[in-house]
Design a protein around this motif. Sequence first.
Motif, PDB file in Angstrom:
ATOM      1  N   THR A 111      22.455  59.045-136.852  1.00 27.97           N
ATOM      2  CA  THR A 111      21.696  59.533-135.703  1.00 27.97           C
ATOM      3  C   THR A 111      22.084  60.979-135.455  1.00 27.97           C
ATOM      4  OG1 THR A 111      23.375  58.768-134.114  1.00 27.97           O
ATOM      5  CG2 THR A 111      21.564  57.257-134.629  1.00 27.97           C
ATOM      6  N   ILE A 112      21.089  61.789-135.134  1.00 25.46           N
ATOM      7  CA  ILE A 112      21.313  63.203-134.825  1.00 25.46           C
ATOM      8  C   ILE A 112      20.752  63.470-133.441  1.00 25.46           C
ATOM      9  CG2 ILE A 112      20.870  65.585-135.509  1.00 25.46           C
ATOM     10  CD1 ILE A 112      20.665  64.694-138.361  1.00 25.46           C
ATOM     11  N   GLU A 113      21.625  63.832-132.518  1.00 30.99           N
ATOM     12  CA  GLU A 113      21.232  64.029-131.128  1.00 30.99           C
ATOM     13  C   GLU A 113      21.217  65.530-130.815  1.00 30.99           C
ATOM     14  OE1 GLU A 113      24.131  61.922-128.899  1.00 30.99           O
ATOM     15  OE2 GLU A 113      23.633  59.952-129.765  1.00 30.99           O
ATOM     16  N   PRO A 114      20.038  66.124-130.650  1.00 31.59           N
ATOM     17  CA  PRO A 114      19.968  67.553-130.314  1.00 31.59           C
ATOM     18  C   PRO A 114      20.601  67.842-128.963  1.00 31.59           C
ATOM     19  CG  PRO A 114      17.834  66.711-131.041  1.00 31.59           C
ATOM     20  CD  PRO A 114      18.716  65.523-130.817  1.00 31.59           C
ATOM     21  N   TYR A 115      21.008  69.083-128.791  1.00 32.52           N
ATOM     22  CA  TYR A 115      21.604  69.505-127.520  1.00 32.52           C
ATOM     23  C   TYR A 115      20.573  69.381-126.401  1.00 32.52           C
ATOM     24  CZ  TYR A 115      23.503  72.601-123.926  1.00 32.52           C
ATOM     25  OH  TYR A 115      23.945  73.126-122.743  1.00 32.52           O
ATOM     26  N   GLN A 116      21.003  68.809-125.288  1.00 30.04           N
ATOM     27  CA  GLN A 116      20.128  68.643-124.134  1.00 30.04           C
ATOM     28  C   GLN A 116      20.567  69.588-123.021  1.00 30.04           C
ATOM     29  OE1 GLN A 116      17.439  66.720-124.120  1.00 30.04           O
ATOM     30  NE2 GLN A 116      17.854  65.878-126.164  1.00 30.04           N
ATOM     31  N   LEU A 117      19.614  70.375-122.508  1.00 27.54           N
ATOM     32  CA  LEU A 117      19.920  71.256-121.390  1.00 27.54           C
ATOM     33  C   LEU A 117      20.213  70.434-120.137  1.00 27.54           C
ATOM     34  CD1 LEU A 117      17.179  74.002-121.821  1.00 27.54           C
ATOM     35  CD2 LEU A 117      19.636  74.297-122.136  1.00 27.54           C
ATOM     36  N   PRO A 118      21.110  70.925-119.272  1.00 27.07           N
ATOM     37  CA  PRO A 118      21.375  70.204-118.021  1.00 27.07           C
ATOM     38  C   PRO A 118      20.106  70.080-117.191  1.00 27.07           C
ATOM     39  CG  PRO A 118      23.032  71.900-118.418  1.00 27.07           C
ATOM     40  CD  PRO A 118      21.947  72.114-119.432  1.00 27.07           C
ATOM     41  N   VAL A 164      22.181  76.067-111.096  1.00 22.63           N
ATOM     42  CA  VAL A 164      20.942  75.573-111.678  1.00 22.63           C
ATOM     43  C   VAL A 164      20.624  76.409-112.902  1.00 22.63           C
ATOM     44  CG1 VAL A 164      18.481  75.191-111.294  1.00 22.63           C
ATOM     45  CG2 VAL A 164      20.114  74.838-109.429  1.00 22.63           C
ATOM     46  N   THR A 165      20.459  75.746-114.038  1.00 23.44           N
ATOM     47  CA  THR A 165      20.204  76.468-115.271  1.00 23.44           C
ATOM     48  C   THR A 165      18.822  77.088-115.274  1.00 23.44           C
ATOM     49  OG1 THR A 165      20.036  76.247-117.666  1.00 23.44           O
ATOM     50  CG2 THR A 165      19.414  74.326-116.386  1.00 23.44           C
ATOM     51  N   THR A 166      18.736  78.295-115.810  1.00 20.59           N
ATOM     52  CA  THR A 166      17.457  78.990-115.958  1.00 20.59           C
ATOM     53  C   THR A 166      17.155  79.276-117.415  1.00 20.59           C
ATOM     54  OG1 THR A 166      18.575  81.124-115.663  1.00 20.59           O
ATOM     55  CG2 THR A 166      17.647  80.069-113.685  1.00 20.59           C
ATOM     56  N   ALA A 167      17.894  78.640-118.311  1.00 22.53           N
ATOM     57  CA  ALA A 167      17.699  78.871-119.737  1.00 22.53           C
ATOM     58  C   ALA A 167      16.376  78.270-120.200  1.00 22.53           C
ATOM     59  CB  ALA A 167      18.850  78.256-120.525  1.00 22.53           C
ATOM     60  N   PRO A 168      15.700  78.907-121.148  1.00 20.69           N
ATOM     61  CA  PRO A 168      14.453  78.335-121.683  1.00 20.69           C
ATOM     62  C   PRO A 168      14.733  77.047-122.431  1.00 20.69           C
ATOM     63  CG  PRO A 168      15.160  80.232-122.981  1.00 20.69           C
ATOM     64  CD  PRO A 168      16.042  80.194-121.776  1.00 20.69           C
ATOM     65  N   THR A 169      13.703  76.229-122.563  1.00 19.61           N
ATOM     66  CA  THR A 169      13.867  74.920-123.202  1.00 19.61           C
ATOM     67  C   THR A 169      14.137  75.029-124.695  1.00 19.61           C
ATOM     68  OG1 THR A 169      11.459  74.784-123.476  1.00 19.61           O
ATOM     69  CG2 THR A 169      12.418  73.757-121.509  1.00 19.61           C
ATOM     70  N   THR A 170      13.941  76.217-125.267  1.00 23.43           N
ATOM     71  CA  THR A 170      14.224  76.403-126.695  1.00 23.43           C
ATOM     72  C   THR A 170      15.684  76.753-126.958  1.00 23.43           C
ATOM     73  OG1 THR A 170      13.508  78.703-126.496  1.00 23.43           O
ATOM     74  CG2 THR A 170      11.863  77.095-127.238  1.00 23.43           C
ATOM     75  N   THR A 171      16.487  76.849-125.903  1.00 23.68           N
ATOM     76  CA  THR A 171      17.892  77.211-126.072  1.00 23.68           C
ATOM     77  C   THR A 171      18.629  76.116-126.839  1.00 23.68           C
ATOM     78  OG1 THR A 171      17.887  78.470-124.016  1.00 23.68           O
ATOM     79  CG2 THR A 171      20.029  77.770-124.860  1.00 23.68           C
ATOM     80  N   GLN A 172      19.439  76.542-127.814  1.00 29.34           N
ATOM     81  CA  GLN A 172      20.230  75.598-128.624  1.00 29.34           C
ATOM     82  C   GLN A 172      21.619  76.200-128.824  1.00 29.34           C
ATOM     83  OE1 GLN A 172      19.248  72.646-129.479  1.00 29.34           O
ATOM     84  NE2 GLN A 172      20.532  71.942-131.117  1.00 29.34           N
ATOM     85  N   PRO A 173      22.476  76.178-127.771  1.00 32.29           N
ATOM     86  CA  PRO A 173      23.794  76.820-127.873  1.00 32.29           C
ATOM     87  C   PRO A 173      24.790  76.062-128.737  1.00 32.29           C
ATOM     88  CG  PRO A 173      23.591  75.716-125.772  1.00 32.29           C
ATOM     89  CD  PRO A 173      22.257  75.590-126.444  1.00 32.29           C
ATOM     90  N   LYS A 174      24.531  74.780-128.971  1.00 30.53           N
ATOM     91  CA  LYS A 174      25.455  73.960-129.747  1.00 30.53           C
ATOM     92  C   LYS A 174      24.699  73.215-130.835  1.00 30.53           C
ATOM     93  CE  LYS A 174      28.593  73.103-125.837  1.00 30.53           C
ATOM     94  NZ  LYS A 174      29.245  72.055-125.020  1.00 30.53           N
ATOM     95  N   PRO A 175      25.373  72.938-131.960  1.00 30.56           N
ATOM     96  CA  PRO A 175      24.711  72.142-132.996  1.00 30.56           C
ATOM     97  C   PRO A 175      24.490  70.715-132.514  1.00 30.56           C
ATOM     98  CG  PRO A 175      27.028  72.457-133.537  1.00 30.56           C
ATOM     99  CD  PRO A 175      26.746  73.326-132.344  1.00 30.56           C
ATOM    100  N   PRO A 176      23.525  70.019-133.081  1.00 34.65           N
ATOM    101  CA  PRO A 176      23.297  68.627-132.682  1.00 34.65           C
ATOM    102  C   PRO A 176      24.498  67.751-133.028  1.00 34.65           C
ATOM    103  CG  PRO A 176      22.027  69.165-134.635  1.00 34.65           C
ATOM    104  CD  PRO A 176      22.602  70.451-134.138  1.00 34.65           C
TER     105      PRO A 176
END
Length: 225
Positions: A21-28, A39-51
């Motif tokens: 199973t590979i779980e992508p990073y989920q924004l708060p 409150v996070t304002t990062a776009p939904t395409t943000t991927q700061p960590k590997p899955p």
Amino acid sequence: MIVPIPNIIIFQYNPESLSRTIEPYQLPDSKAAGPDKAVTTAPTTTQPKPPVEKFTLTLQLDASDALEVPDLHPVAVVSGVADRLAALEMLLYAEDSKGLGFSLSLPVGGSLSPAGTPEAAAQAQPVPKGKSPTILFVWGPGRIVPVRINTFNVDEQLCNPMLYPLRAKVSLGMQVLTDDDFGSTPDTIEKLAGACYKFTMTQKRVLALANVANDVESILGLLPI
């Protein structure tokens, strides 16, 4: 330099299947944030960590073959597959400085000493936390990754007169570790584990590029020219 002796555990039989199973990073979730949380304002395409990648497999252990030649396998005669089970179980215990696999330090004498004495001062010192052993999961030359065991279930199906298991089924759940999991000052073994992870990721990228080449060739074959 003293090089630690690795604990090598070879699968007696290759597992019939390997689940991943590979779980992508989920924004708060900004809606769930309380008044004291940013409150996070990062776009939904943000991927700061590997899955997060996880493996699940089942190992079959059986002492039948060894018991057919008891002179060559005296350990199996006495303990069946208990030695292999013990080697797997020790991967779950914290290591100590002596490499015994686990440690328990409890200052019993200090607990009975009056305040202000050296014994009481020693008792007030924080107990060092154990460190889990570095585990490399090797599934062929294309997959050598550091992991941490998250689940461990054993089904002992047959025992000898001393109640040591002769057959056992072990279900393992493992999570792949990355460089971030080893902190900013990894030791020699952790650096090796990180290098294995990077090697496996490089192979994955090469295979992905090979797939692109195959797709391009297939698309060109569909063109009417």
